[in-house]
Each structure stands twice: as C-alpha cells, then as structure tokens.
Design an enzyme around this catalytic site. Sequence first.
Site, short mmCIF file in Angstrom:
data_model
loop_
_atom_site.label_atom_id
_atom_site.label_comp_id
_atom_site.label_asym_id
_atom_site.label_seq_id
_atom_site.Cartn_x
_atom_site.Cartn_y
_atom_site.Cartn_z
N THR A 162 -3.22 5.42 -3.81
CA THR A 162 -2.44 6.19 -3.36
C THR A 162 -0.92 6.18 -4.07
O THR A 162 -0.17 7.10 -3.96
CB THR A 162 -2.16 5.83 -1.86
OG1 THR A 162 -1.89 4.27 -1.95
CG2 THR A 162 -3.28 6.16 -1.01
N THR A 163 -0.60 4.94 -4.51
CA THR A 163 0.81 4.93 -5.19
C THR A 163 0.59 5.44 -6.77
O THR A 163 1.51 6.39 -7.08
CB THR A 163 0.84 3.33 -5.47
OG1 THR A 163 0.74 2.53 -4.33
CG2 THR A 163 2.18 3.00 -6.23
N ASP A 172 -8.88 -0.50 2.33
CA ASP A 172 -9.07 -0.02 0.79
C ASP A 172 -10.35 -0.33 0.06
O ASP A 172 -11.04 0.48 -0.81
CB ASP A 172 -7.83 -0.61 0.03
CG ASP A 172 -6.39 0.38 0.55
OD1 ASP A 172 -6.55 1.09 1.33
OD2 ASP A 172 -5.38 0.00 -0.18
N ASP A 209 0.82 -1.33 -0.08
CA ASP A 209 -0.06 0.00 0.01
C ASP A 209 0.77 1.14 0.04
O ASP A 209 1.67 1.39 1.15
CB ASP A 209 -1.02 -0.06 1.35
CG ASP A 209 -1.86 1.19 1.44
OD1 ASP A 209 -2.36 1.55 0.32
OD2 ASP A 209 -1.89 1.67 2.38
#
Length: 545
Positions: free
Chosen positions: A89-90, A394, A56
């Site tokens: 998020t990445t 998530d 994550d």
Amino acid sequence: MSALGIRGERDQGQDVRTSNVTAVMAIANVVKTSLGPQGLDKMLVDEIGDVVITNDGATILKQLEVEHPAAKVIVELSQLQDKEVGDGTTSVVILAAELLKRANELIKIKVHPTTIISGYKLAARQAVKYIQSHLVHKITEDDTEILFNAAKTSMNSKIIGSESHIFAKLAVDAVRLIKTQGLISGKPKYPIQSINIVKSHGQSSNQSELVKGYVIQLQRASQQMVTKVKNAKIACLDINLNKFKMQMGVQILVDDPQNLEKIRKKEMDVLKERIHLLLSSGANVILTSKGMDDLANKYLVEAGAIGLRRVPKEHLRRIARATGAKIITTFANEESGESFEISSLGEAEEVYEEAIGDNDYIFFKGMKKEQSASIILRGANEMMTDEIERSMHDSLCVVKRTLESGSVVAGGGAVEMALSIYLDDFSRTLDTIEQIAVAEFAEALTCIPKILATNAAKDSIDLISKLRVLHSKSQSTQVDDKGFKYSGLDLVKGEVRHNLRHGILEPTVSKVKAIKFATEAAITILRIDDMIKLEPKKEQMPGRH
C-alpha cells in the site's frame, strides 16, 4: 465566474495541475519514510485522543482527514491496493506520486497531457508483460519455504519484524487450514475471512498461537453451566430467549386477579416450551445474537447445555457456515404453532470455555462443514496487539495471493530496477513522442529502491548504480545463468545480492496490481485541467410580514 452564472472559484490549466501534484506529493511524503524493512512508524492521534501507532500505508492514510480532491484519489488508491492484495500500500502511493510529478515536469516543457497518458499506458502494459515473461518464479502449494519467505518479507517492515519467523509460520499454517475448492472454477480457494484473529494483551508477542477451530471472546450465559461439551449439536438463533412479553401497544384487561397469575405463568411457559424444543432436538450448545435471561439459563443448566448470548452477528454467521447450522429467526411454523427442525443444527467435535489473559474465550473445534482457523495474538498492550493484527492481516493476504496466483517475484527493488532498464531500452525503439513519457515512467520506477536505501540510512546513489549494472548485464546477455535479474538490495549490510536465493519474495500479483493501480491513479489526476469549487448556497431567512 459571475459571467458564467456560477458562484464559486475556478482554477484552470497549469495552476490546477501544480495544486494537484503538490497535494499528492504531500500525501506521499507522509508515508515515504515508512517504506521498507528499516521504515519508521507513525503515531496518529484522532480528535478524541485515541492513539494509533502503525507502519501500514493504508492505515496511515485512512486516519488522515484529507480535504483536497486529488489527494483523496491517492488515499482511495491505497485502500484499493489493501483490499485487492493486502500488501504494497505504501509503494503504490509513492509510485503514483512520482509518476504525477514527472508528468507535470513534462507538461511544463510543452508536452501534451494526452501524449503522456498514452505513453504511461503503453509503459504499464509493457511492464506487466515483462514481469510475467521474465521476472516471475513459479511455485506450487508444497513450496513451504517460499510461502514462509513471502510472509516473512511482508512482516520485515512491521513491528514484528524481529519475530517474523514465528508469525510467518502461523500465517502459512492458518491459510493452509482453510483451503477449499472453488465451486465454479474447481481451483483451490483460501477465504481468509474464515481466519478469526483474536487479541488478548498480556505475555510476549511470540506466545501467539494458532488454533484449529473458531475462537470468540465470550462467556457462558451463566457460570453454573458446564464448561465443556463433547459432540456438540449447535443451534444458531437470532431470537430473544427472554421471558415472553406481549408486544408494545397490546392491552389486556383483567377482571379477576387469579387470571393475572395465569398470564404470568403462561409467559414463563412459552419460554419453557421454546427451550424444550431446542433441547429435545438434541441441541447442547445454543448461541443467540440477542438476550437470554435467568429462566432460560436455569433450563439449560439442568440439561447440561452451554448457552451463549449477544453473539455478534458476523461470528454467528461464520460459526453457522463452518458447522453446517442454519440461523433461525423464528420458531413459528406453517401450522401456526412453534417447532425447531433437527436439520437446522450444526455439529462440532467439542465446544469449551477457557480463560486467556484477563478474558474468557469460547473454542469451537472439529467443525463439520468447513475448516476454520483462529490466531490468538498476545502483546504488551492494546496498541501493540492492534499493530500485530494489521501486520498479520497483510501476511495472510500475501500467502493467499501467492498460493492463488502460483508465482512470486524477488523483492528489495529488484523488479522496479529490472523494469526501469527494460522500459528505458524499450523507449528508444519508439519513434513517436510517447518515447519521452515511457522514459520518464522508467525513471519513476527507480524511486522505490532509492527510498528503500535512504530509509535504511545507506548511500542510495551507490547502491542504485550497482543494481543498475547487474540488471543491465542480465538484459544484455541472452542467457542470465547467474540470476542477475533477481538482484535486489540487502538493507541491513547495505549491499546488492540475489534476493530470490535469500528469500526476499513478494507475490507477483502485488507488483502487477501496484503498477496498474498507480498508473490509473496518476492518469486520473493528470486528465484534470479545470477545477470549479462551488460556493454553498446561502439560505435566505424567511422575511417578516
């Protein structure tokens, strides 16, 4: 700097920009290989020696101790995406870094930063408009298949990717259980903080289960208490149920030893009266965030009630909200006596204790006020259950956002490629110098499908070329009856396919916010052209006289 009277170092112009871009690229390179279904995990070891293994982006960056001020902006960006959307998020970090890198190249060929900033803002606005007008697929709450696929897509890149069908069902069912109506808007809301995730290591991860109710890891205060109570009347207290003691600093002078015994007896009677107040109001499950001693347990055992002590405050608040109880902080009433109102009790159909793995858990089922859901996660060890919890969080966020926004887009690089071609064409209609910045923005978007393909050990140039052809066809014809605009990557077989049909879906809000946040972060860092690092003041030692 001494000429200005400032103690410290000063970097200006291109030096600062190059330093900022280098720092941001270093952060992006850390998370780059963890993007996508074939992304790899990172092992992070902190100064104490605790190990975190995760995929994550937000968790990886949170664990890094970042010194550089520009890199901190990017770390905060990933936290913001995690808070607002929960997923993506990445990719948001990679996109921001790519935009910055390209902006820096433009500045080197004498394009002014202000021009790039206005070009980026224009491109981001157009991109968001195009997503909402051409790329979204509207859904309703009853589209279980689509919700299920959106949850699965979010899990595909995680450790539980192989069991994503089990966990996706848990996520969708849990979010549906906690549906409430918004008081002001009247629209359905899905407060995922009402879903309690409990971890218990042991057994296989696919034996995780969803419980309709609230579960906390606690034991009864005494093993002699009953293990199950039907039609529970629940009292939530923030009071010590220990033997009454005088406050600190209160002194009692006793002149007769017999009075000493009377004081001890009265101390016990105060507790007895308090327990009696609770039991006479009908309470048969008593939760307190503080202590509960053996004397209190004795009275509860005799009355056939369950007592739980040291309940964490957040759990106490959630249980109170779901059962309709009020958290009581004092028994004192206006008549300077003590009382307990029946209206302060919450209700549940049953409360019972059950052992799962090595630990005991208390289950609250059939809450009166709000529906709650709990997910009990099983896994081989602590690290695995922690990573499953992050993946589950998530997915819950993805399902919530999909239901609240009512639309999805195709995943696997489909949106980024469509936007890249649209913005490239759009840049050619501009007769101002912003044209260059918009074209660079379009090119930067292709970094997501490129990295997805590279991480899957596929030929990224070949796949991107095929993808570009299909999206160009889609945008050059008036009617896209074959659905080329939904074309994305299949990273297992290494080919291009219709991702909407194959169930690779993401909530629209995830893409929209990622583009907005990445652009904002890139612009924030791009504005900087001067950095002054002040030296810490040297404290003067007091002189000797």
